[in-house]
Each structure stands twice: as structure tokens, then as C-alpha cells.
Design a protein around this motif. Structure first.
Motif, short mmCIF file in Angstrom:
data_model
loop_
_atom_site.label_atom_id
_atom_site.label_comp_id
_atom_site.label_asym_id
_atom_site.label_seq_id
_atom_site.Cartn_x
_atom_site.Cartn_y
_atom_site.Cartn_z
N UNK A 44 -83.17 42.18 19.71
CA UNK A 44 -82.01 42.77 19.03
C UNK A 44 -82.28 42.99 17.55
N UNK A 45 -83.03 42.09 16.94
CA UNK A 45 -83.44 42.29 15.55
C UNK A 45 -84.36 43.49 15.43
N UNK A 46 -85.31 43.60 16.37
CA UNK A 46 -86.23 44.74 16.36
C UNK A 46 -85.47 46.05 16.54
N UNK A 101 -90.54 44.41 10.04
CA UNK A 101 -91.29 45.26 10.96
C UNK A 101 -90.82 44.94 12.38
N UNK A 102 -90.54 45.98 13.15
CA UNK A 102 -90.04 45.78 14.51
C UNK A 102 -91.14 45.36 15.48
N UNK A 103 -92.35 45.88 15.28
CA UNK A 103 -93.41 45.66 16.27
C UNK A 103 -93.77 44.19 16.48
N UNK A 104 -93.95 43.40 15.41
CA UNK A 104 -94.23 41.97 15.63
C UNK A 104 -93.09 41.26 16.37
N UNK A 105 -91.85 41.65 16.07
CA UNK A 105 -90.71 41.04 16.75
C UNK A 105 -90.73 41.36 18.24
N UNK A 106 -91.08 42.59 18.59
CA UNK A 106 -91.14 42.96 20.01
C UNK A 106 -92.19 42.12 20.73
N UNK A 107 -93.36 42.00 20.12
CA UNK A 107 -94.40 41.23 20.80
C UNK A 107 -94.11 39.74 20.81
N UNK A 160 -89.54 51.69 18.22
CA UNK A 160 -90.84 51.03 18.03
C UNK A 160 -91.56 50.85 19.36
N UNK A 161 -92.88 51.06 19.30
CA UNK A 161 -93.74 50.84 20.47
C UNK A 161 -93.25 51.64 21.69
N UNK A 162 -92.84 52.87 21.42
CA UNK A 162 -92.54 53.80 22.52
C UNK A 162 -91.42 53.32 23.43
N UNK A 163 -90.39 52.72 22.82
CA UNK A 163 -89.24 52.28 23.61
C UNK A 163 -89.37 50.89 24.19
N UNK A 164 -90.37 50.12 23.76
CA UNK A 164 -90.58 48.78 24.33
C UNK A 164 -89.42 47.85 24.06
N UNK A 165 -88.65 48.10 22.99
CA UNK A 165 -87.47 47.26 22.71
C UNK A 165 -86.53 47.31 23.91
N UNK A 170 -86.09 26.85 30.17
CA UNK A 170 -86.57 28.17 29.75
C UNK A 170 -85.46 29.03 29.17
N UNK A 171 -84.19 28.66 29.40
CA UNK A 171 -83.09 29.51 28.96
C UNK A 171 -83.04 29.65 27.43
N UNK A 172 -83.38 28.59 26.72
CA UNK A 172 -83.42 28.69 25.27
C UNK A 172 -84.46 29.69 24.80
N UNK A 173 -85.59 29.72 25.48
CA UNK A 173 -86.65 30.67 25.12
C UNK A 173 -86.21 32.10 25.37
N UNK A 174 -85.56 32.37 26.50
CA UNK A 174 -85.16 33.75 26.77
C UNK A 174 -84.06 34.20 25.81
N UNK A 175 -83.22 33.27 25.38
CA UNK A 175 -82.22 33.63 24.38
C UNK A 175 -82.90 33.97 23.05
N UNK A 176 -83.94 33.22 22.71
CA UNK A 176 -84.71 33.54 21.50
C UNK A 176 -85.34 34.92 21.62
N UNK A 177 -85.89 35.22 22.80
CA UNK A 177 -86.51 36.53 23.01
C UNK A 177 -85.50 37.64 22.86
N UNK A 178 -84.31 37.46 23.41
CA UNK A 178 -83.27 38.48 23.28
C UNK A 178 -82.90 38.70 21.81
N UNK A 179 -82.77 37.62 21.07
CA UNK A 179 -82.41 37.74 19.65
C UNK A 179 -83.49 38.51 18.88
N UNK A 180 -84.74 38.24 19.19
CA UNK A 180 -85.83 38.95 18.52
C UNK A 180 -85.81 40.44 18.84
#
Length: 215
Positions: free
Chosen positions: A105-107, A70-76, A114-119, A93-103
Motif C-alpha cells: 500500500x505504501x508502494x 522508492x516503490x520498487x524496494x517496498x514491492x520486493x 512500479x515494476x510493471x504493475x507488480x504492486x 504468519x498473519x503478522x507477516x502478511x499484514x506487514x506485506x500488505x502495508x508495504x
């Protein structure tokens, strides 16, 4: 109906009901993450906000595990992870933002709409705010490209307009920033997002005042 088809229907029907119930449960969990983020990001005192965002990040990880594909949980999860990174700051914090980017990209691979273009809005905000090479992956042209994709999907979205305005402030395009920030301020209310709408519009007014002073 033939007996074999009746038997097949009897097997499929419970699976369809179970699948729908699972989808509803995932939607409920995503809404809970959204409302919790709204509260932590805009209402929780700064002194405890980082700890609360980290706690929420753990919850978001669990929702992703409970709702695979599901894309929505990944976006949030990505939004919450990036928010924790912003609160922590620094090299750590750089490791966290890289994790966020990966999530994100998976979404995008699962459902880019998903979520009206929130990706795309979230990816754009990351590329705009993260430092560039060699420390980070920040890139303002990529930020603009992603934000434009988000705006194409939801031209009146408060976040899409806010983050485009924020990017243009960073680029000292004061007129362009003012246009998008005013659109964020004028954006229609989102059901169930009163806290976030109020907080985001306050941020937009602050940035708009800055852009008008520099004009």
C-alpha cells in the motif's frame, strides 16, 4: 550566463549526479533482491528455505531504509515478507502478511505502476491466499479487482496471469483458470529471470493439469 546563475548551476550539477548515482545504486539493490528471491524461492532446498527467506527479508528491510520514497524496494520487501509467511504458515504468519500488505500500500501511494504493475499483482495474490475474517483479511473479490488492474498494465505478464489462474482455481472456475494458466505458460521470457520463469511455469503447468482434470 550571469555569475549568480553560474554559481547555482555549479551547485546543482553535483547534486544531480549524486541523485542519479543513488538511483542507480537502488536499482542494483532491487535487482539483487529479485535474483536472490528467485534463487531462494525456486532453487533452495525446502529444509533451509524458510531460514534463507528470513535472512533475505532482513536484507530487503535494509534496502527499503537505504532507498526511501522508492516503490520498487517496498514491492520486493513485501514479496519476500509474504513468501516467508507462506513458508512459516499458521497463525504466526498473519503478522507477516499484514506487514506485506502495508508495504504494498505504501508502494502504491508512491508509484502504482512500479515494476510493471507488480504492486497490484502482489496485492491480488495476498487477498486471494490469506484467510478471510476473522483471522485474516483475505477477500476474493478484492483479489480479483487487484489482479485485473495488474493485467490491465501488463496483460502478458507471467505472474499476473498465474495468480489470476490460481484465484480461479480456488473459485472452481476451471475454464477461466485454464485460460490464464496457459497464458502464464506461454508468457515471454523476462530478462534476467530465467530461474523464476522456469519455476513459475512449472507451477502453472501443475495447476493447469488440475484444472483440466476437474473440467
Amino acid at each position: 550566463m550571469k555569475p549568480a546563475l553560474l554559481a547555482l548551476a555549479a551547485m546543482v550539477a553535483p547534486l544531480m549526479v549524486a541523485s542519479a548515482a543513488h538511483a542507480d545504486a537502488c536499482d542494483d539493490r532491487v535487482r539483487a533482491l529479485q535474483q536472490s528471491w528467485d534463487h531462494v524461492n525456486f532453487e533452495v532446498p525446502e529444509a533451509v528455505r524458510t531460514a534463507e527467506m528470513a535472512r533475505l527479508n532482513t536484507q530487503a528491510d535494509a534496502v527499503v531504509a537505504q532507498c526511501p520514497n522508492r516503490a520498487e524496494p517496498l514491492v520486493w520487501d513485501a514479496i519476500i515478507t509474504a513468501s516467508e509467511a507462506g513458508l512459516r504458515g499458521g497463525i504466526g504468519a498473519l503478522g507477516l502478511v499484514r506487514d506485506a500488505r502495508s508495504e504494498l500500500e505504501r508502494a502504491e501511494r508512491i508509484n502504482p505502476r512500479a515494476l510493471n504493475g507488480a504492486v497490484y499483482v502482489s496485492l491480488g495474490s495476498l487477498y486471494a491466499q490469506v484467510p478471510g475474517a476473522p483471522l485474516g483479511f483475505g477477500n476474493r473479490q478484492r483479489a480479483r479487482d487487484y489482479l485485473q488492474r495488474g493485467l490491465a498494465m501488463a496483460p502478458n505478464d507471467i505472474d499476473a496471469n498465474f495468480f489470476m489462474g490460481d484465484l480461479l482455481v480456488r473459485e472452481h472456475d476451471w475454464d477461466g483458470a485454464a485460460r490464464y494458466l496457459q497464458r502464464a505458460i506461454d508468457a515471454p521470457a523476462r530478462p534476467g529471470r530465467a530461474v523464476a520463469d522456469r519455476g513459475r511455469k512449472a507451477e502453472a503447468r501443475t495447476l493447469l493439469a488440475r484444472a483440466q482434470q476437474r473440467h
